[in-house]
Motif scaffolding. Structure first.
Motif, mmCIF file in Angstrom:
data_model
loop_
_atom_site.group_PDB
_atom_site.id
_atom_site.type_symbol
_atom_site.label_atom_id
_atom_site.label_comp_id
_atom_site.label_asym_id
_atom_site.label_seq_id
_atom_site.Cartn_x
_atom_site.Cartn_y
_atom_site.Cartn_z
ATOM 1 N N SER A 57 -29.189 0.044 -12.732
ATOM 2 C CA SER A 57 -28.050 -0.842 -12.961
ATOM 3 C C SER A 57 -27.526 -0.707 -14.385
ATOM 4 O O SER A 57 -28.197 -0.157 -15.258
ATOM 5 C CB SER A 57 -28.441 -2.293 -12.708
ATOM 6 O OG SER A 57 -29.392 -2.709 -13.659
ATOM 7 N N ALA A 58 -26.339 -1.218 -14.569
ATOM 8 C CA ALA A 58 -25.735 -1.332 -15.897
ATOM 9 C C ALA A 58 -25.432 -2.806 -16.115
ATOM 10 O O ALA A 58 -24.860 -3.465 -15.256
ATOM 11 C CB ALA A 58 -24.476 -0.496 -15.981
ATOM 12 N N ARG A 59 -25.822 -3.306 -17.249
ATOM 13 C CA ARG A 59 -25.611 -4.720 -17.563
ATOM 14 C C ARG A 59 -24.647 -4.824 -18.731
ATOM 15 O O ARG A 59 -24.808 -4.133 -19.729
ATOM 16 C CB ARG A 59 -26.922 -5.400 -17.928
ATOM 17 C CG ARG A 59 -27.888 -5.426 -16.783
ATOM 18 C CD ARG A 59 -29.171 -6.147 -17.194
ATOM 19 N NE ARG A 59 -30.035 -6.306 -16.056
ATOM 20 C CZ ARG A 59 -30.004 -7.348 -15.246
ATOM 21 N NH1 ARG A 59 -29.174 -8.332 -15.477
ATOM 22 N NH2 ARG A 59 -30.826 -7.428 -14.224
ATOM 23 N N ASP A 69 -28.494 -14.491 -20.031
ATOM 24 C CA ASP A 69 -28.545 -13.310 -19.181
ATOM 25 C C ASP A 69 -27.251 -12.518 -19.341
ATOM 26 O O ASP A 69 -26.318 -12.947 -20.012
ATOM 27 C CB ASP A 69 -28.724 -13.741 -17.722
ATOM 28 C CG ASP A 69 -29.183 -12.601 -16.840
ATOM 29 O OD1 ASP A 69 -29.696 -11.598 -17.391
ATOM 30 O OD2 ASP A 69 -29.038 -12.701 -15.620
ATOM 31 N N SER A 70 -27.179 -11.361 -18.708
ATOM 32 C CA SER A 70 -25.983 -10.537 -18.797
ATOM 33 C C SER A 70 -24.806 -11.219 -18.094
ATOM 34 O O SER A 70 -24.979 -12.011 -17.179
ATOM 35 C CB SER A 70 -26.238 -9.168 -18.179
ATOM 36 O OG SER A 70 -26.573 -9.311 -16.828
ATOM 37 N N ASP A 71 -23.597 -10.871 -18.517
ATOM 38 C CA ASP A 71 -22.401 -11.473 -17.943
ATOM 39 C C ASP A 71 -21.955 -10.738 -16.675
ATOM 40 O O ASP A 71 -21.415 -11.351 -15.766
ATOM 41 C CB ASP A 71 -21.271 -11.470 -18.972
ATOM 42 C CG ASP A 71 -21.597 -12.369 -20.148
ATOM 43 O OD1 ASP A 71 -21.700 -13.582 -19.922
ATOM 44 O OD2 ASP A 71 -21.756 -11.862 -21.268
ATOM 45 N N VAL A 72 -22.168 -9.432 -16.634
ATOM 46 C CA VAL A 72 -21.797 -8.618 -15.464
ATOM 47 C C VAL A 72 -22.933 -7.648 -15.184
ATOM 48 O O VAL A 72 -23.476 -7.041 -16.110
ATOM 49 C CB VAL A 72 -20.491 -7.828 -15.726
ATOM 50 C CG1 VAL A 72 -20.148 -6.940 -14.556
ATOM 51 C CG2 VAL A 72 -19.348 -8.762 -16.043
ATOM 52 N N VAL A 73 -23.301 -7.497 -13.905
ATOM 53 C CA VAL A 73 -24.319 -6.522 -13.496
ATOM 54 C C VAL A 73 -23.679 -5.578 -12.489
ATOM 55 O O VAL A 73 -23.151 -6.015 -11.468
ATOM 56 C CB VAL A 73 -25.550 -7.214 -12.866
ATOM 57 C CG1 VAL A 73 -26.550 -6.178 -12.402
ATOM 58 C CG2 VAL A 73 -26.178 -8.181 -13.842
ATOM 59 N N LEU A 74 -23.721 -4.291 -12.784
ATOM 60 C CA LEU A 74 -23.206 -3.272 -11.872
ATOM 61 C C LEU A 74 -24.382 -2.456 -11.355
ATOM 62 O O LEU A 74 -25.108 -1.842 -12.134
ATOM 63 C CB LEU A 74 -22.231 -2.340 -12.602
ATOM 64 C CG LEU A 74 -21.037 -3.013 -13.276
ATOM 65 C CD1 LEU A 74 -20.311 -2.026 -14.149
ATOM 66 C CD2 LEU A 74 -20.118 -3.586 -12.233
ATOM 67 N N THR A 75 -24.598 -2.459 -10.040
ATOM 68 C CA THR A 75 -25.682 -1.669 -9.465
ATOM 69 C C THR A 75 -25.130 -0.315 -9.013
ATOM 70 O O THR A 75 -23.965 -0.194 -8.657
ATOM 71 C CB THR A 75 -26.322 -2.388 -8.267
ATOM 72 O OG1 THR A 75 -25.329 -2.595 -7.278
ATOM 73 C CG2 THR A 75 -26.906 -3.718 -8.700
ATOM 74 N N ARG A 76 -25.979 0.681 -9.021
ATOM 75 C CA ARG A 76 -25.532 2.018 -8.619
ATOM 76 C C ARG A 76 -25.173 2.088 -7.143
ATOM 77 O O ARG A 76 -24.296 2.832 -6.750
ATOM 78 C CB ARG A 76 -26.611 3.049 -8.931
ATOM 79 C CG ARG A 76 -26.728 3.306 -10.393
ATOM 80 C CD ARG A 76 -27.587 4.505 -10.646
ATOM 81 N NE ARG A 76 -27.668 4.714 -12.079
ATOM 82 C CZ ARG A 76 -27.705 5.911 -12.621
ATOM 83 N NH1 ARG A 76 -27.712 6.972 -11.867
ATOM 84 N NH2 ARG A 76 -27.780 6.028 -13.913
ATOM 85 N N GLY A 78 -23.804 -0.294 -5.387
ATOM 86 C CA GLY A 78 -22.583 -1.038 -5.128
ATOM 87 C C GLY A 78 -21.393 -0.557 -5.906
ATOM 88 O O GLY A 78 -20.379 -1.236 -5.989
ATOM 89 N N LEU A 79 -21.468 0.635 -6.501
ATOM 90 C CA LEU A 79 -20.405 1.133 -7.365
ATOM 91 C C LEU A 79 -19.880 2.465 -6.859
ATOM 92 O O LEU A 79 -20.652 3.343 -6.475
ATOM 93 C CB LEU A 79 -20.974 1.315 -8.791
ATOM 94 C CG LEU A 79 -20.015 1.630 -9.898
ATOM 95 C CD1 LEU A 79 -19.083 0.441 -10.117
ATOM 96 C CD2 LEU A 79 -20.777 1.918 -11.164
ATOM 97 N N SER A 80 -18.574 2.597 -6.818
ATOM 98 C CA SER A 80 -17.962 3.883 -6.464
ATOM 99 C C SER A 80 -16.812 4.152 -7.424
ATOM 100 O O SER A 80 -16.086 3.241 -7.819
ATOM 101 C CB SER A 80 -17.451 3.878 -5.025
ATOM 102 O OG SER A 80 -16.403 2.953 -4.897
ATOM 103 N N ILE A 81 -16.643 5.405 -7.819
ATOM 104 C CA ILE A 81 -15.584 5.786 -8.744
ATOM 105 C C ILE A 81 -14.390 6.248 -7.935
ATOM 106 O O ILE A 81 -14.466 7.196 -7.155
ATOM 107 C CB ILE A 81 -16.075 6.912 -9.691
ATOM 108 C CG1 ILE A 81 -17.244 6.395 -10.523
ATOM 109 C CG2 ILE A 81 -14.936 7.385 -10.578
ATOM 110 C CD1 ILE A 81 -17.900 7.434 -11.373
#
Length: 85
Positions: A57-59, A69-76, A78-81
């Motif tokens: 993930s990216a936080r 805690d982090s404000d936004v969590v992006l999981t691999r 759930g992410l598409s470019i």
């Protein structure tokens, strides 16, 4: 009445120390980023933050936030470019 002023001063000092601690500790751990939420028709509301990523993930931590805690969590998963700029 004076004890109320001391309590208010103590709360303000605690909030400022918490914000300073978050700013200086996070700034040295990740990559600086500038983000904004989309859709944003007027093009304003950019926010400074720090991106700390791991293998799953990216936080995103906003530098002017008091959250623990982090404000936004992006999981691999759930992410598409969709495109690049």
């Amino acid at each position: 009445m004076t004890w109320l002023w001391y309590l208010l001063l103590a709360l303000v000092c605690a909030a400022m120390l918490s914000a300073a601690w978050r700013f200086f500790t996070l700034r040295s751990r990740g990559f600086p980023v500038v983000i904004r939420s989309l859709p944003n028709p007027d093009g304003r509301h950019w926010r400074h933050g720090v991106l700390i990523y791991s293998d799953r993930s990216a936080r995103l931590y906003k530098l002017r936030s008091l959250r623990l805690d982090s404000d936004v969590v992006l999981t691999r998963l759930g992410l598409s470019i969709d495109g690049r700029r």
